[in-house]
Design a protein around this motif. Structure first.
Motif, PDB file in Angstrom:
ATOM      1  N   ASN A 213      -6.098  -3.987  -4.354  1.00 64.66           N
ATOM      2  CA  ASN A 213      -7.536  -3.893  -4.570  1.00 64.66           C
ATOM      3  C   ASN A 213      -7.961  -4.740  -5.769  1.00 64.66           C
ATOM      4  O   ASN A 213      -8.963  -5.464  -5.710  1.00 64.66           O
TER       5      ASN A 213
ATOM      6  N   TRP B 176      -8.638   4.997   9.492  1.00 63.88           N
ATOM      7  CA  TRP B 176      -9.433   3.778   9.260  1.00 63.88           C
ATOM      8  C   TRP B 176     -10.460   3.571  10.378  1.00 63.88           C
ATOM      9  O   TRP B 176     -11.615   3.287  10.118  1.00 63.88           O
TER      10      TRP B 176
ATOM     11  N   ASN C 229      -9.778   1.712  -0.909  1.00 64.01           N
ATOM     12  CA  ASN C 229      -9.387   2.171   0.426  1.00 64.01           C
ATOM     13  C   ASN C 229      -8.935   3.625   0.404  1.00 64.01           C
ATOM     14  O   ASN C 229      -8.467   4.127  -0.617  1.00 64.01           O
TER      15      ASN C 229
ATOM     16  N   SER D  51       0.834  -1.205   0.000  1.00 65.80           N
ATOM     17  CA  SER D  51       0.000   0.000   0.000  1.00 65.80           C
ATOM     18  C   SER D  51       0.864   1.247   0.000  1.00 65.80           C
ATOM     19  O   SER D  51       2.080   1.176   0.195  1.00 65.80           O
TER      20      SER D  51
ATOM     21  N   TYR E 257     -17.389  -0.702   7.875  1.00 65.26           N
ATOM     22  CA  TYR E 257     -16.597   0.267   7.089  1.00 65.26           C
ATOM     23  C   TYR E 257     -17.232   0.561   5.720  1.00 65.26           C
ATOM     24  O   TYR E 257     -17.302   1.709   5.290  1.00 65.26           O
TER      25      TYR E 257
ATOM     26  N   SER F 123     -11.417  -4.618   0.201  1.00 71.18           N
ATOM     27  CA  SER F 123     -10.750  -3.882  -0.880  1.00 71.18           C
ATOM     28  C   SER F 123     -11.110  -4.437  -2.253  1.00 71.18           C
ATOM     29  O   SER F 123     -10.794  -3.804  -3.271  1.00 71.18           O
TER      30      SER F 123
ATOM     31  N   TYR G  47     -10.449  -3.640   7.940  1.00 73.52           N
ATOM     32  CA  TYR G  47      -9.130  -3.461   8.561  1.00 73.52           C
ATOM     33  C   TYR G  47      -9.018  -4.305   9.825  1.00 73.52           C
ATOM     34  O   TYR G  47      -9.806  -4.149  10.751  1.00 73.52           O
TER      35      TYR G  47
END
Ligand code: NAD
Length: 355
Positions: free
Chosen positions: A262, A311, A253, A198, A352, A248, A293
């Protein structure tokens, strides 16, 4: 209009507030009807009727407007697994018995970042519902060895560790043959091996790195599933394959850039559906778990601290997932409790993806 007001006044009559000496709750059947007009949302009390052994009781619950968080913080360290004793297994109700894996065997890839990996925790959960053998696979010799020993010591389950790379189709084929020869069957597969990359901008993403990530996360899941399915088809035994995808695979994200990850997880979700459709005729179910997460070793990097705050803030439950938060879903998908479920993508993310 007339019928509605009759129903409402009847409800008012039969659910008048009741005396303080009313019996308190006991386990059993319970139904609840709020005392309110349909337009009213802030009732002060809810009257509840409960039945225990057929005996009726009624009480009133005051409604408060507490703003206390309802979700406890995630647990910090993993706990040892506890085996299911045969005596207890034999006493379970039919519904609970469907959640067990007594006499079955599993293969779990990508387990073991020192006990803080999702694979290890799910392997522990399988061991707690009566599984007889677990084969774990990872590239890390030392950690895999340690995890296999611990899992076996904790539960008495026959655990084997295979050090291999999920991109290596030949190695996987040999491992699966060995598993079937040793345990006599292969019933459950959890594909948890994966890597993340990431904070890498797409416009400068190194092509080799991009290919490598897709190779591990998607080709690896495919090769393991393929080898396992071949064994299940040959044995005419059916089975359950669970791919650990990610939320993802469905959202992008924020704030970190991670296009390869992703894309790889979106591919895992679509692979899951494709395999589910193809292999249903063999009694093989294929489902995905898509975590949000999670508080794993993967995310316990100081450089991620600032992002982690974002997050958590964007997660309605205001926390990261604990390392064992996937366990019960993994058991459910592995077991006959989910026998009519295949090709599903199960997002488990503290909410989320709702925002
Ligand atoms: N941690 C999270 O927040 C999160 C969220 C969503 C999805 N996931 C997914 O869950 C899975 C497990 O993640 P984790 O957090 O436990 O990560 P982890 O790094 O703790 O575990 C991944 C394991 O995969 C192994 N592995 C990596 N490449 C491999 C290869 N080529 N062959 C064999 N083994 C290999 C690693 O050695 C490691 O033990 C991954 O697929 C990850 O993408 C994690």
């Amino acid at each position: 209009m007339f019928a509605r007001s009759v129903v409402r006044s009847a409800a008012r009559r039969s659910f008048r507030p009741i005396a303080a000496q009313t019996p308190v709750f006991r386990a059993g059947f319970r139904s609840s009807v709020a005392v309110r007009d349909p337009e009213t949302v802030n009732e002060k009390a809810i009257n509840v009727v409960s039945y225990v052994d057929g005996e009726r009781a009624q009480e009133s619950i005051p409604v408060t407007s507490s703003q206390e968080p309802v979700t406890p913080p995630g647990q910090d360290e993993t706990r040892p697994a506890v085996p299911l004793s045969p005596a207890l297994a034999s006493q379970l109700t039919p519904t609970l018995a469907k959640f067990t894996l007594v006499g079955k065997t599993a293969m779990v890839t990508g387990d073991f970042s020192g006990g803080r990996g999702l694979g290890y925790n799910m392997a522990q959960a399988l061991a707690e519902v009566g599984i007889k053998g677990i084969a774990i696979m990872d590239v890390q010799q030392e950690l895999g060895d340690k995890s296999a020993r611990e899992l076996s010591e904790q539960t008495g389950v026959d655990v084997r560790f295979y050090r291999l790379d999920v991109r290596d189709g030949d190695a996987i084929q040999h491992a699966v043959q060995d598993i079937v020869q040793h345990y006599g069957s292969l019933d459950v597969v959890i594909n948890a091996a994966g890597i993340a990359d990431s904070n890498v901008k797409a416009e400068t993403y190194d092509a080799e790195k991009f290919r490598r990530l897709l190779d591990i996360n998607i080709t690896g899941s495919f090769l393991v599933s393929q080898a396992a399915a071949q064994a299940m088809i040959k044995a005419k035994s059916g089975g359950s394959i669970i791919n650990i995808a990610s939320m993802s695979g469905s959202i992008v994200n924020y704030p970190q850039e991670q296009s390869a990850y992703n894309a790889s997880k979106a591919a895992v979700i679509q692979l899951t559906k494709s395999l589910a459709a193809e292999w249903a005729r063999y009694g093989i179910r294929v489902n995905a778990i898509s975590p949000g997460y999670m508080d794993t070793a993967l995310n316990r990097v100081p450089a991620l601290d600032a992002q982690k705050r974002i997050w958590v803030d964007q997660t309605p439950q205001k926390r990261l997932g604990s390392v064992d938060d996937l366990n019960n879903l993994a058991v459910y998908l592995s077991s006959d409790g989910s026998s009519f479920m295949t090709g599903s993508n199960n997002i488990i993310d503290g909410g989320y993806t709702l925002w």
